[in-house]
Scaffold this motif. Structure first.
Motif, mmCIF file in Angstrom:
data_model
loop_
_atom_site.group_PDB
_atom_site.id
_atom_site.type_symbol
_atom_site.label_atom_id
_atom_site.label_comp_id
_atom_site.label_asym_id
_atom_site.label_seq_id
_atom_site.Cartn_x
_atom_site.Cartn_y
_atom_site.Cartn_z
ATOM 1 N N GLY A 243 0.838 -1.111 -0.091
ATOM 2 C CA GLY A 243 0.663 -0.141 0.012
ATOM 3 C C GLY A 243 0.785 1.221 0.084
ATOM 4 O O GLY A 243 2.046 1.293 0.062
ATOM 5 N N GLU A 244 0.191 2.639 0.208
ATOM 6 C CA GLU A 244 0.511 3.719 0.582
ATOM 7 C C GLU A 244 1.283 3.670 1.633
ATOM 8 O O GLU A 244 0.826 3.669 2.636
ATOM 9 C CB GLU A 244 -0.087 4.230 -0.452
ATOM 10 C CG GLU A 244 0.434 6.234 0.057
ATOM 11 C CD GLU A 244 -0.152 6.794 -1.216
ATOM 12 O OE1 GLU A 244 -0.119 7.188 -2.031
ATOM 13 O OE2 GLU A 244 -1.445 7.799 -0.242
ATOM 14 N N HIS A 245 2.620 4.676 1.539
ATOM 15 C CA HIS A 245 3.457 4.965 2.643
ATOM 16 C C HIS A 245 3.651 6.333 2.397
ATOM 17 O O HIS A 245 3.437 6.860 1.524
ATOM 18 C CB HIS A 245 4.513 3.954 3.059
ATOM 19 C CG HIS A 245 3.975 2.217 3.601
ATOM 20 N ND1 HIS A 245 2.979 2.214 4.205
ATOM 21 C CD2 HIS A 245 3.604 1.726 2.422
ATOM 22 C CE1 HIS A 245 3.156 1.050 3.905
ATOM 23 N NE2 HIS A 245 3.776 0.048 3.196
ATOM 24 N N LYS A 246 4.126 6.620 3.921
ATOM 25 C CA LYS A 246 4.444 8.413 3.804
ATOM 26 C C LYS A 246 5.434 8.813 4.615
ATOM 27 O O LYS A 246 4.868 8.633 5.538
ATOM 28 C CB LYS A 246 2.969 9.830 4.045
ATOM 29 C CG LYS A 246 2.167 9.335 3.260
ATOM 30 C CD LYS A 246 1.008 10.546 3.094
ATOM 31 C CE LYS A 246 0.341 10.998 1.827
ATOM 32 N NZ LYS A 246 0.639 11.303 0.393
ATOM 33 N N LEU A 247 6.586 8.850 4.674
ATOM 34 C CA LEU A 247 7.528 9.574 5.530
ATOM 35 C C LEU A 247 7.775 11.192 5.216
ATOM 36 O O LEU A 247 8.322 11.371 3.836
ATOM 37 C CB LEU A 247 8.982 8.484 4.943
ATOM 38 C CG LEU A 247 10.313 9.138 5.769
ATOM 39 C CD1 LEU A 247 10.448 8.088 6.948
ATOM 40 C CD2 LEU A 247 11.366 8.420 4.965
ATOM 41 N N THR A 248 8.055 11.445 6.677
ATOM 42 C CA THR A 248 8.312 12.855 6.866
ATOM 43 C C THR A 248 9.214 12.798 7.983
ATOM 44 O O THR A 248 9.448 11.960 8.825
ATOM 45 C CB THR A 248 6.818 13.415 6.703
ATOM 46 O OG1 THR A 248 5.606 13.027 6.514
ATOM 47 C CG2 THR A 248 7.215 14.662 7.629
ATOM 48 N N VAL A 249 10.048 14.028 6.905
ATOM 49 C CA VAL A 249 11.598 13.730 7.701
ATOM 50 C C VAL A 249 11.212 15.476 7.925
ATOM 51 O O VAL A 249 11.623 16.035 7.641
ATOM 52 C CB VAL A 249 12.797 13.326 7.119
ATOM 53 C CG1 VAL A 249 13.908 13.925 7.647
ATOM 54 C CG2 VAL A 249 12.254 12.564 6.846
ATOM 55 N N THR A 250 11.325 15.621 9.567
ATOM 56 C CA THR A 250 11.010 17.282 9.933
ATOM 57 C C THR A 250 12.989 18.071 10.650
ATOM 58 O O THR A 250 13.535 17.483 11.549
ATOM 59 C CB THR A 250 10.389 17.210 10.743
ATOM 60 O OG1 THR A 250 9.041 16.708 10.898
ATOM 61 C CG2 THR A 250 10.036 19.615 11.141
ATOM 62 N N SER A 251 12.624 18.677 9.932
ATOM 63 C CA SER A 251 14.182 19.926 10.285
ATOM 64 C C SER A 251 13.887 19.804 11.646
ATOM 65 O O SER A 251 13.325 20.839 12.166
ATOM 66 C CB SER A 251 14.985 20.680 9.554
ATOM 67 O OG SER A 251 15.471 21.579 10.120
ATOM 68 N N GLN A 252 14.813 19.987 12.330
ATOM 69 C CA GLN A 252 15.248 20.691 14.346
ATOM 70 C C GLN A 252 16.348 21.101 13.980
ATOM 71 O O GLN A 252 17.006 20.374 15.577
ATOM 72 C CB GLN A 252 15.139 19.542 15.407
ATOM 73 C CG GLN A 252 13.549 18.752 14.790
ATOM 74 C CD GLN A 252 12.541 17.736 16.026
ATOM 75 O OE1 GLN A 252 13.128 17.549 16.058
ATOM 76 N NE2 GLN A 252 11.065 17.867 15.389
ATOM 77 N N PRO A 253 16.960 21.654 13.769
ATOM 78 C CA PRO A 253 18.190 22.478 13.856
ATOM 79 C C PRO A 253 18.262 23.266 15.411
ATOM 80 O O PRO A 253 17.470 23.893 15.991
ATOM 81 C CB PRO A 253 18.694 23.608 12.926
ATOM 82 C CG PRO A 253 17.643 24.078 12.737
ATOM 83 C CD PRO A 253 16.297 22.712 12.884
ATOM 84 N N GLN A 254 19.273 22.832 16.013
ATOM 85 C CA GLN A 254 19.675 23.512 17.430
ATOM 86 C C GLN A 254 20.520 25.125 17.819
ATOM 87 O O GLN A 254 20.728 25.389 18.744
ATOM 88 C CB GLN A 254 20.168 22.509 18.641
ATOM 89 C CG GLN A 254 19.621 20.972 18.497
ATOM 90 C CD GLN A 254 18.154 21.067 19.162
ATOM 91 O OE1 GLN A 254 18.074 21.773 20.380
ATOM 92 N NE2 GLN A 254 17.533 20.875 18.077
ATOM 93 N N ALA A 255 21.109 25.011 16.536
ATOM 94 C CA ALA A 255 21.691 26.336 16.572
ATOM 95 C C ALA A 255 22.105 26.595 14.772
ATOM 96 O O ALA A 255 21.578 25.688 13.661
ATOM 97 C CB ALA A 255 23.508 25.665 16.757
ATOM 98 N N GLY A 256 22.106 27.877 14.888
ATOM 99 C CA GLY A 256 22.582 28.750 13.210
ATOM 100 C C GLY A 256 23.098 28.045 12.175
ATOM 101 O O GLY A 256 24.326 26.972 13.026
#
Length: 272
Positions: A243-256
């Motif tokens: 079936g269909e799958h969705k992988l989401t990756v989210t940026s969470q930087p701790q510094a500039g």
């Protein structure tokens, strides 16, 4: 049923090291070229340093070197500890320092600890592998690459992402997407697949990111490393089902200046 395996270089963010592990580099060790991809991560403080990772599979192996200043170490699988000695009077590289097979297909936790003493205090990780089973005996696995430019990747918000990262020639097919914006995300939609490997970078300009699969929150990883390493696995999952799958990756930087870099995905599809 088909058996497949995944290989993680020591620089993969899927391996978590205590803060006192050090990066092996060419100006500190003239044997660096004997290691896989020319990198290793080393512990020189026994009993104070561990490395951990989790896997969904049936077998695991840890590779490193055996050298004159290497000593005892332990590898724990789901809390069951095994000990061994990494000493060798002559250097040996890309050696299987620990293997275990016959695990039940499922999630397992691995902890590697340097337990050396005296003048034998070092231990290094070169790469790790694990095996996993998918499908049934009548099926095979077909591997398909999905480049970062494919429309199945949805980058949000689009204005937060660049498709012209530095050193673009080091990426697969010479392209990648990058963001340093907190909360910026990318979703990969793929269908009728059982295995997913997502590739990116780890290095001094990379930071934290979180993942979710089919709307279920997963782990948070730290891609910060001493030197930049390209085409690393930054996420893996198997036995996802059809079936269909969705992988989401989210940026969470701790510094500039900390980036999430997306290179490509490898999707493995079960075939009849």
């Amino acid at each position: 049923m088909p058996t497949a395996f995944v290989l993680l270089d020591d620089q993969s963010p899927l391996i978590t090291y205590d803060d006192t592990w050090a990066y092996g580099y060419s100006w500190g060790d003239d044997t660096i070229s004997y290691y896989y991809r020319g990198t290793f991560t080393v512990s020189a403080q026994p009993n104070a340093q561990s490395a951990t990772f989790s896997l969904n599979g049936t077998g695991v192996a840890v590779y490193g070197s055996q050298r004159f200043n290497h000593g005892e170490y332990s590898v724990s699988v789901d809390g069951q500890t095994n000990t061994a000695d990494g000493y060798s009077s002559t250097n040996a590289f890309q050696k299987a320092l620990f293997t275990q097979s016959g695990l039940q297909q499922g999630m397992h936790s691995i902890t590697i600890t340097n337990t050396g003493s005296g003048n034998k205090t070092d231990f290094d990780v070169d790469f790790v592998t694990w095996e996993f089973e998918v499908g049934d005996d009548s099926q095979g696995l077909l591997s398909v690459q999905v480049q970062d430019t494919d429309p199945s990747f949805d980058y949000q918000p689009a204005s937060a992402w660049s498709d012209s990262p530095s050193q673009a020639y080091m990426y697969n097919n010479g392209s990648a997407h990058a963001t340093s914006v907190d909360g910026a995300s990318v979703t990969l939609t793929f269908t009728a697949s059982d295995v997913i490997n997502l590739y990116g970078t780890a290095g001094p300009s990379n930071g934290f990111y979180s993942v979710s699969m089919d709307g279920v929150a997963g782990d948070t990883y730290n891609a910060t490393r001493y030197l930049t390493s390209y085409q690393n696995i930054i996420y893996h999952a198997n036995n996802l089902g059809p079936g269909e799958h969705k992988l989401t990756v989210t940026s969470q930087p701790q510094a500039g200046g900390q980036y999430l870099n997306i290179d490509y995905a490898e999707v493995m599809v079960l075939t009849k």
